[in-house]
Write a protein that holds these residues in place. Sequence first.
Motif, PDB file in Angstrom:
ATOM      1  N   THR A 120       0.839  -1.205   0.000  1.00  0.00           N
ATOM      2  CA  THR A 120       0.000   0.000   0.000  1.00  0.00           C
ATOM      3  C   THR A 120       0.877   1.260   0.000  1.00  0.00           C
ATOM      4  O   THR A 120       2.008   1.243   0.500  1.00  0.00           O
ATOM      5  N   THR A 166      -4.081  -0.551  -3.117  1.00  0.00           N
ATOM      6  CA  THR A 166      -2.827  -1.098  -3.653  1.00  0.00           C
ATOM      7  C   THR A 166      -2.567  -0.569  -5.076  1.00  0.00           C
ATOM      8  O   THR A 166      -3.514  -0.251  -5.815  1.00  0.00           O
ATOM      9  N   GLY A 202     -10.142  -1.216  -0.422  1.00  0.00           N
ATOM     10  CA  GLY A 202      -9.627  -1.002   0.928  1.00  0.00           C
ATOM     11  C   GLY A 202     -10.612  -0.208   1.755  1.00  0.00           C
ATOM     12  O   GLY A 202     -11.769   0.002   1.360  1.00  0.00           O
ATOM     13  N   TYR A 236      -4.514   3.311   1.327  1.00  0.00           N
ATOM     14  CA  TYR A 236      -4.621   1.865   1.501  1.00  0.00           C
ATOM     15  C   TYR A 236      -4.982   1.141   0.202  1.00  0.00           C
ATOM     16  O   TYR A 236      -5.204  -0.061   0.203  1.00  0.00           O
TER      17      TYR A 236
END
Lengths: 251, 251
Positions: free
Chosen positions: A19, B19, B11, B17
Amino acid sequence: MSGSVTVIGLGPGDPRYLTPAAQAALDAAEDLIGYVPYVARVPERPGLTRHASDNRVEVDRARHALELAAAGRRVAVVSGGDPGVFAMAAALFEALEAGNPAWRSLPITVEPGITAMLAAAARVGAPLGGDFCAISLSDNLKPWEVITARLDAVLAADLVVALYNPVSRARPWQLGAALDLAAEHRAPDTPVILARAVGRPDEAVRVLPLAKARHAEADMATLVMIGASATRLIPRDGREPFVYTPRSVAR
Amino acid sequence: MSGSVTVIGLGPGDPRYLTPAAQAALDAAEDLIGYVPYVARVPERPGLTRHASDNRVEVDRARHALELAAAGRRVAVVSGGDPGVFAMAAALFEALEAGNPAWRSLPITVEPGITAMLAAAARVGAPLGGDFCAISLSDNLKPWEVITARLDAVLAADLVVALYNPVSRARPWQLGAALDLAAEHRAPDTPVILARAVGRPDEAVRVLPLAKARHAEADMATLVMIGASATRLIPRDGREPFVYTPRSVAR
């Protein structure tokens, strides 16, 4: 004290799963602490001191991180996957609880990551589509009787079961015993997923019926998922089937 | 057919958060499908057609995604958290299994995300440090008797329990009933975490003893975690305590 500790989840291995929050925490670190292969994943750079340590010394490693932070350093502790799932975060808090009370005023943060069961599930479909659990098969930290009692309970309750740490050189038989127990609760054709090194160059993901999974090879880098009674395959021409667990349970 | 479907985990909400793999899949999409608040998280751009739909129409939404892909479109289906955990991935495979057999030759991929329990755990420490499970409290898709039997099993086996979908307007009493059941297995001071909207501007995370959690407010955006018997607090001067579950179970 101006130091800090951040416990960082590196995800399954491929940087595409790291992340931005975890990357930023790595970029800000002055000291990098972790098990050898996780430290090796973080590129060297000026200003970053690397402290790689062996497996099974988690609390020593955590204490080292807290000592460095208490001395004013910005410390990153790295774990594969998510640090809160059978990884360094709990070890850090164990060391914090038992250690110097002054450490409790340090800024300590945890940066979550994609844990192995989520990465493995995504590769094959949606095997975690219903209720599920995550159980470590390692009896280094808990008695085998506790592990089998838990497995028995979650298999009887028809959860999907993700097994972390299924096998190591010192623990060769636990996975077979767990799959034997599963066979008492599930049909022989229940899908079992053996996902090795997901997101890394040596990735190998197999889906086998429970009756055959018993004889499959697995190692420390393998995540095993045992389907629920409703978990099933969607066959496809010339390709691996998808595996999924329906969201519904019949009334 | 040149179309495809990617089921993407956004996320917990904060783009930090998300990816890089999920971001790349969003960037490549021509059609964006999902529940209204998740579609709203993805910025508009030329070339991206947005199809936001209401809650509780997951399979219709999945079928729509597969139809668009079969017509040659690159479709992204978005979920909050991880798409494989009580989210769109299982719905997509349900629609695939029941639908046009030609859909099975479409490229279908799942991009994992940080699911709510991992984000919530990271906020408070390491409450998932031991064995744990994730159970949806929604009885829209399974009988309440199945849910209570599962809760009873995992509480008796001393797992940490993450409860997804604890409450909705149509289901106001299930969380209280689950906490009452927990009180039959756990001490009144067992830590319970109520984590609302983690990673979003209205984030609110509370840690309460089980005896008080029964009377706390929660809603659809709340993730609830009930500690195991060993889950405990590390008090800190002037700050919220950390919550963690030791990795070990005593012999």
